[in-house]
Design a protein around this motif. Structure first.
Motif, PDB file in Angstrom:
ATOM      1  N   ASP A  64      59.523   5.282  79.501  1.00  0.00           N
ATOM      2  CA  ASP A  64      60.416   6.548  79.324  1.00  0.00           C
ATOM      3  C   ASP A  64      60.287   7.047  80.382  1.00  0.00           C
ATOM      4  N   LYS A  75      69.178  13.811  79.807  1.00  0.00           N
ATOM      5  CA  LYS A  75      69.001  12.112  79.140  1.00  0.00           C
ATOM      6  C   LYS A  75      67.842  11.761  79.525  1.00  0.00           C
ATOM      7  N   LYS A  77      66.099   7.210  80.843  1.00  0.00           N
ATOM      8  CA  LYS A  77      65.841   5.489  80.746  1.00  0.00           C
ATOM      9  C   LYS A  77      64.305   4.847  80.012  1.00  0.00           C
ATOM     10  N   GLN A 111      66.720  -0.453  80.369  1.00  0.00           N
ATOM     11  CA  GLN A 111      68.113   0.338  81.264  1.00  0.00           C
ATOM     12  C   GLN A 111      68.103   0.323  82.671  1.00  0.00           C
ATOM     13  N   ALA A 131      67.360   6.295  88.285  1.00  0.00           N
ATOM     14  CA  ALA A 131      67.822   6.660  86.700  1.00  0.00           C
ATOM     15  C   ALA A 131      69.067   7.481  86.874  1.00  0.00           C
TER      16      ALA A 131
END
Length: 132
Positions: A64, A75, A77, A111, A131
């Motif tokens: 993560d 953010k 991802k 992701q 990312a």
């Protein structure tokens, strides 16, 4: 290849509750199932993650990654990493390669994906670039 329920449960905790920074998974060749190998706490770093991957054995992992965009937005991802070092056994590489897609589909919320055979293929700069 069977995916142990604990694999999906821990992934959901990483995704929803952010209990972990990373999860390393391995295939138990005797039982033909994917199991959790190592959990990294929320305070652990990317370096802790890369150090937790064995030098001569294949693994799957999720990381993560938290980052700030150019617009100054926080953010995160979730990266799926297929770790298959050059020094690992051929049988092991084949087993991990052939079951990767099936396993990845079990983890809803991935992701980005990264395949690496050497630590230089998964530096933090590469993660940052993927990312954004």
């Amino acid at each position: 290849m069977y995916v142990n329920d604990d694999c999906k449960l821990k992934f959901l905790e990483l995704k929803a509750k952010r209990n972990y920074r990373f999860i390393v998974y391995k295939i138990n060749e005797q039982t033909q199932q994917v199991i959790v190998d190592k959990l990294g706490g929320p305070q652990e770093t990317y370096e802790d993650f890369t150090n937790s991957l064995p030098e001569h054995e294949c693994r799957y992992a999720v990381f993560d990654y938290d980052f700030t965009t150019d617009e100054n937005c926080q953010k995160s991802k979730i990266f799926f990493v297929a770790w298959s070092p050059d020094g690992s056994r051929v049988r092991s590489k084949m087993l991990y390669a052939s079951s990767k897609d099936k396993f990845k589909r079990q983890l809803d919320g991935i992701q980005a994906e990264l395949q690496a055979t050497d630590p230089s293929e998964m530096t933090l700069d590469i993660i940052k670039a993927r990312a954004l």
